[in-house]
Design a protein around this motif. Sequence first.
Motif, PDB file in Angstrom:
ATOM      1  N   UNK A   1       0.846  -1.191   0.000  1.00 45.18           N
ATOM      2  CA  UNK A   1       0.000   0.000   0.000  1.00 45.18           C
ATOM      3  C   UNK A   1       0.876   1.233   0.000  1.00 45.18           C
ATOM      4  N   UNK A   2       0.582   2.174   0.894  1.00 46.06           N
ATOM      5  CA  UNK A   2       1.325   3.422   0.934  1.00 46.06           C
ATOM      6  C   UNK A   2       2.799   3.249   1.235  1.00 46.06           C
ATOM      7  N   UNK A   3       3.122   2.350   2.160  1.00 46.03           N
ATOM      8  CA  UNK A   3       4.524   2.146   2.538  1.00 46.03           C
ATOM      9  C   UNK A   3       5.338   1.591   1.379  1.00 46.03           C
ATOM     10  N   UNK A   4       4.810   0.555   0.735  1.00 47.70           N
ATOM     11  CA  UNK A   4       5.527  -0.060  -0.385  1.00 47.70           C
ATOM     12  C   UNK A   4       5.609   0.915  -1.555  1.00 47.70           C
ATOM     13  N   UNK A   5       4.564   1.715  -1.755  1.00 53.07           N
ATOM     14  CA  UNK A   5       4.594   2.726  -2.808  1.00 53.07           C
ATOM     15  C   UNK A   5       5.704   3.732  -2.552  1.00 53.07           C
ATOM     16  N   UNK A   6       5.840   4.184  -1.294  1.00 57.76           N
ATOM     17  CA  UNK A   6       6.915   5.118  -0.945  1.00 57.76           C
ATOM     18  C   UNK A   6       8.280   4.484  -1.188  1.00 57.76           C
ATOM     19  N   UNK A   7       8.433   3.220  -0.828  1.00 53.74           N
ATOM     20  CA  UNK A   7       9.690   2.512  -1.074  1.00 53.74           C
ATOM     21  C   UNK A   7      10.019   2.506  -2.560  1.00 53.74           C
ATOM     22  N   UNK A   8       9.027   2.141  -3.364  1.00 57.10           N
ATOM     23  CA  UNK A   8       9.231   2.042  -4.811  1.00 57.10           C
ATOM     24  C   UNK A   8       9.588   3.399  -5.424  1.00 57.10           C
ATOM     25  N   UNK A   9       8.917   4.450  -4.991  1.00 58.04           N
ATOM     26  CA  UNK A   9       9.162   5.779  -5.544  1.00 58.04           C
ATOM     27  C   UNK A   9      10.558   6.272  -5.180  1.00 58.04           C
ATOM     28  N   UNK A  10      10.900   6.188  -3.910  1.00 59.43           N
ATOM     29  CA  UNK A  10      12.131   6.832  -3.453  1.00 59.43           C
ATOM     30  C   UNK A  10      13.382   5.971  -3.624  1.00 59.43           C
ATOM     31  N   UNK A  11      13.186   4.708  -4.031  1.00 62.18           N
ATOM     32  CA  UNK A  11      14.331   3.892  -4.435  1.00 62.18           C
ATOM     33  C   UNK A  11      14.394   3.713  -5.946  1.00 62.18           C
ATOM     34  N   UNK A  12      13.400   4.272  -6.665  1.00 57.05           N
ATOM     35  CA  UNK A  12      13.449   4.208  -8.127  1.00 57.05           C
ATOM     36  C   UNK A  12      12.966   2.907  -8.721  1.00 57.05           C
ATOM     37  N   UNK A  13      11.844   2.363  -8.188  1.00 61.68           N
ATOM     38  CA  UNK A  13      11.232   1.151  -8.732  1.00 61.68           C
ATOM     39  C   UNK A  13       9.798   1.478  -9.184  1.00 61.68           C
ATOM     40  N   UNK A  14       9.621   2.309 -10.220  1.00 56.61           N
ATOM     41  CA  UNK A  14       8.267   2.737 -10.607  1.00 56.61           C
ATOM     42  C   UNK A  14       7.350   1.588 -10.992  1.00 56.61           C
ATOM     43  N   UNK A  15       7.923   0.499 -11.489  1.00 55.97           N
ATOM     44  CA  UNK A  15       7.084  -0.633 -11.895  1.00 55.97           C
ATOM     45  C   UNK A  15       6.366  -1.267 -10.699  1.00 55.97           C
ATOM     46  N   UNK A  16       6.938  -1.122  -9.500  1.00 55.91           N
ATOM     47  CA  UNK A  16       6.329  -1.704  -8.300  1.00 55.91           C
ATOM     48  C   UNK A  16       5.116  -0.887  -7.858  1.00 55.91           C
ATOM     49  N   UNK A  17       5.127   0.412  -8.158  1.00 52.15           N
ATOM     50  CA  UNK A  17       3.978   1.252  -7.791  1.00 52.15           C
ATOM     51  C   UNK A  17       2.697   0.682  -8.383  1.00 52.15           C
ATOM     52  N   UNK A  18       2.770   0.240  -9.636  1.00 50.43           N
ATOM     53  CA  UNK A  18       1.586  -0.312 -10.293  1.00 50.43           C
ATOM     54  C   UNK A  18       1.039  -1.527  -9.557  1.00 50.43           C
ATOM     55  N   UNK A  19       1.922  -2.323  -8.951  1.00 48.20           N
ATOM     56  CA  UNK A  19       1.484  -3.524  -8.245  1.00 48.20           C
ATOM     57  C   UNK A  19       0.653  -3.186  -7.012  1.00 48.20           C
ATOM     58  N   UNK A  20       0.870  -2.007  -6.443  1.00 49.92           N
ATOM     59  CA  UNK A  20       0.141  -1.632  -5.227  1.00 49.92           C
ATOM     60  C   UNK A  20      -1.263  -1.110  -5.514  1.00 49.92           C
ATOM     61  N   UNK A  21      -1.543  -0.774  -6.761  1.00 52.13           N
ATOM     62  CA  UNK A  21      -2.851  -0.217  -7.112  1.00 52.13           C
ATOM     63  C   UNK A  21      -3.860  -1.332  -7.329  1.00 52.13           C
ATOM     64  N   UNK A  22      -4.043  -2.118  -6.281  1.00 48.92           N
ATOM     65  CA  UNK A  22      -4.975  -3.246  -6.295  1.00 48.92           C
ATOM     66  C   UNK A  22      -5.855  -3.172  -5.059  1.00 48.92           C
ATOM     67  N   UNK A  23      -7.000  -3.846  -5.142  1.00 47.21           N
ATOM     68  CA  UNK A  23      -7.931  -3.858  -4.014  1.00 47.21           C
ATOM     69  C   UNK A  23      -8.327  -5.281  -3.631  1.00 47.21           C
ATOM     70  N   UNK A  24      -7.418  -6.227  -3.901  1.00 49.72           N
ATOM     71  CA  UNK A  24      -7.688  -7.635  -3.614  1.00 49.72           C
ATOM     72  C   UNK A  24      -8.056  -7.857  -2.150  1.00 49.72           C
TER      73      UNK A  24
END
Length: 420
Positions: free
Chosen positions: A225-248
Amino acid sequence: MVDLEGIARRLPKNEARKEIIKWLEFYKGKRDINEKIADSIIIEVENSKKSSIYEPTLSGIRAGDAGLGSRGIGDHIIHEKILEIAGKGEFEDAGLSDNIIASIDGIHSRLSYFPFLAGFHVTKATLRDIMVKGAEPIGVIVDIHLADDTDVSYLLDFEAGVTTVTDFLGIIVLAGSTLRIGGDLVLGERISGGVGAIGKLKSKFFARHNVREGMKIIMTQGNGGGTITATAIYYGFPEVVEETLRLDELLACKVISDNPNLSESMTDVTNGGLRMDAIEISESRKLSFVIDPEKFLHLINPRVLKMFDELQIDPFGISIDSILIFTNEEDKVLDLLARSKIKADVVGYVSSYKDYPILTVDGKKLEARFRESPYTPVKKVIGNYSPYTIDDIKGSLSNAVKFSKIRKENVLKNLKSHFA
C-alpha cells in the motif's frame, strides 16, 4: 515545509525576523509585505505566551526519537498511552458502537508529492480497517490540508485517488474538510490529512481477542500500500507502484464477512508488519504465532519481494497489506478465496504462549524492532534505533499522560457543573 511560527518561538526576535523574511522570500519572492508579515508573526507569538496555561506539560521526548508513526515498539508504547487517555484498552483495526464500525487513517507522509497515490492508498487503508472487522462500508469522510504554496491541483488529484476506491466499491464520500496547514504560517508544498471510513456490521465483529489456540493462520497475497509505494518511488522502482494499485484485500474481507461461520478473527499486515501484529494480539490473548517463513514470503507480490531482496528490506517488519484470517476451517476458506481469484495459503498456526509472540516453525523469534523496517534511503540513514530506552519513553510519557488527564478532568468537571 517551513513553520514560521516555530521559528519565532525558537529564536530571539531579531534573529527570528531575519529568518522568517528569508523563507518568505524563498517561497514568495521579494515583496514589501514580507517584513510586515514577519513582524506580525512575532507579535502573535508574544501574545500567545499569555495563554501558556493551556500549553502541554512537555515529556522531553520528541516524536521522531520516540518512534511515533514509525510502526515499531516505540509507536506501540505511544498508542498504549493514547488508549489510556481515551479509556480504551485494546488495539483494534477499527471501533464498533451500535453496529456501526468506524476507522480513520492518515495519508502516508512520503506520498505528499504524489496526491493521487496518497488519496488512493489512505482510502484503501481505512476501508480495509473496517472491512477486516466485518463491516459493509457506507462511505468515507475526507480531511485534507494543503501547505500555503501547494498547487490546488494536489487537492483535486487527491480526491481522484480517494474516489477511485469508493467508486470501485460503489460507496460515496459522505463529508469532507479542506484547510491549509498552519494557515498563513507554514510555507511549502506538502499535503497532510486523513480519510475515515464508516460501515455497518454485517453479522460478526472479527475481533482480535477471538483468536484461539489451534487456529490456522491464512494469509492473502500482499501487494503493498502506501509504505511499499513510498519505497518504490524513493528507491526508483516505478514498476512496483503499479502492483500496489490493487484492491484484492478488500474483496478478501468481503468474502470472509459474507461467510462469518468460517472465521472468528481477521486483521491486516500493516503497522510494523507481521512482527507487530503478533505482539498486539499476544498482549490481549497470551498466545504465539508460529509462522512458516517460506510460505509467508511466497505470498508477497513477486515484484515487491524482488525489490525487498535487492534493497535488503526485512519483509517481516513492514506493511505488506495482506489479510490474516484465523480459522479452524482452512480448506473451506481457501476454496472460497480461490473462487474469487484471491491468492492465499496457510502460513502458520496459533499456539499457546511460547516465550515470545511470534516464532518461525523452527523456533526462531521474529523480534520486533524499535521502528518498522527502514524502507527509504533516508530511513536507512536514520536507522532503527532511538536515543531513548524503552523505559525512558514509558516514564516520560506516563508523566505527560498524568498532566493531560488532570487537564481533561478539570475541564470536564467545569462542563458538567453547568448542567448540575
